[in-house]
Scaffold this motif. Sequence first.
Motif, PDB file in Angstrom:
ATOM      1  N   TYR A 195      42.467  42.260  30.411  1.00  0.00           N
ATOM      2  CA  TYR A 195      43.185  42.722  31.782  1.00  0.00           C
ATOM      3  C   TYR A 195      43.363  44.222  32.213  1.00  0.00           C
ATOM      4  N   VAL A 201      39.265  41.153  36.938  1.00  0.00           N
ATOM      5  CA  VAL A 201      39.970  40.542  36.274  1.00  0.00           C
ATOM      6  C   VAL A 201      39.517  38.947  35.290  1.00  0.00           C
ATOM      7  N   THR A 203      36.310  36.812  34.181  1.00  0.00           N
ATOM      8  CA  THR A 203      35.972  34.915  34.663  1.00  0.00           C
ATOM      9  C   THR A 203      34.638  34.307  34.236  1.00  0.00           C
ATOM     10  N   ARG A 208      38.388  31.133  36.303  1.00  0.00           N
ATOM     11  CA  ARG A 208      40.445  31.712  35.765  1.00  0.00           C
ATOM     12  C   ARG A 208      41.092  31.194  34.818  1.00  0.00           C
ATOM     13  N   SER A 209      41.890  32.552  33.844  1.00  0.00           N
ATOM     14  CA  SER A 209      42.009  31.969  32.701  1.00  0.00           C
ATOM     15  C   SER A 209      43.356  30.642  33.379  1.00  0.00           C
ATOM     16  N   GLU A 248      47.038  37.695  36.527  1.00  0.00           N
ATOM     17  CA  GLU A 248      45.990  35.962  37.282  1.00  0.00           C
ATOM     18  C   GLU A 248      46.251  35.994  38.754  1.00  0.00           C
TER      19      GLU A 248
END
Length: 349
Positions: A195, A201, A203, A208-209, A248
């Motif tokens: 990050y 961020v 992907t 996404r996480s 996030e």
Amino acid sequence: MQALGRLEDLPQAYREALTAQNLVPLWPSLRAVLPPHVPSRNTRPIHWAYAALRPLLMQAGELTPMEKAERRVLVLANPGHGLENMKVSPAIYLGMQLLLPGEWAPSHRHTPNAVRMVIEGEGAYTTVDGERCPMQRGDLILTPTGLWHEHEHTGDQPVVWLDVLDLPIIYYAEASYGVEGQRQAITPGHGEQAYIRGGVVPTPLFERSPRAYPMLRYPWADARAALLALGADQPALEAVQVGYVNPENGHDPQNNLGFYALMLRPGQSLCLPVRSPACVFHLIEGCVDALVGGETFALAESDTCCAPGYTSVTLNNRQPDQPSFVFIADESPLHRKLGVYENRGLQSQ
Ligand code: 1HN
């Protein structure tokens, strides 16, 4: 305001009959639990000078070996709450922790949420949930509720950091407990690398996480650079402040406490709004006078002070030609969850 009946107004026999049934009349206490307009607070403005605290912490290093301490900490306790209750404010616990070269603070996990703000020393690591986080001065490292964490020190000088926990509120909720564990296996990957660019961020394959705590270490070098860039980009911005967030979703990075870094421009005097949550101020770099309610604290580097909620705070950068940098922890996520968060704006001291 109407004066209400007192306990002494009631017949002794009636009071005893109530007590025998575990009953209490509300009206003698009603004004105390609902004071007019401003809550009563036990939190007092207190200043802990690092120069006074450090020799006592080093002495703890001589007096108490790691095996007898597990965590070698001097707790910064607010006398307004009773020193033995180990709180700075209703929801904030603060401690100064010392790790000597070669020492290891064994792995455990617990329900309270913790963060560390590194103060001095090189070569220590905190491993959180398998991620080995280097501890450098000014870094903020999260150990959220339930995650395994342990500290090790590979350097040759003492390492000291400030622990900030929501322990008082978790303990009050009768939800505080810990579990001892084994040395953790180190897993690859570092949140602060994934990050590293705000707004961009990871992907992978469009997903996404899902991790609740995707970033555990917030390097001071990055936060400081962000403050300098923000201040330079917006010369008219009064409060050059950044918040530590979950990258996030932009939310608070932990459940109950909020964390921020503030840059005071050279010579700047900044009045903070009067808000409901209590706050902690820790000076990372520079020289600052903190006016808290009626008190003035001259903060030197690595000093810490606190302010109760509903109290005006002014921070003066005493350096005429250099910025000063302040780390702030507050109870605002908790107040928002409780639905009692208030910002009453600027009020004169
Ligand atoms: C804790 O786990 C640490 O892991 C430090 O370093 C201070 C204070 C109360 C409860 C747990 C640590 C703590 C703590």
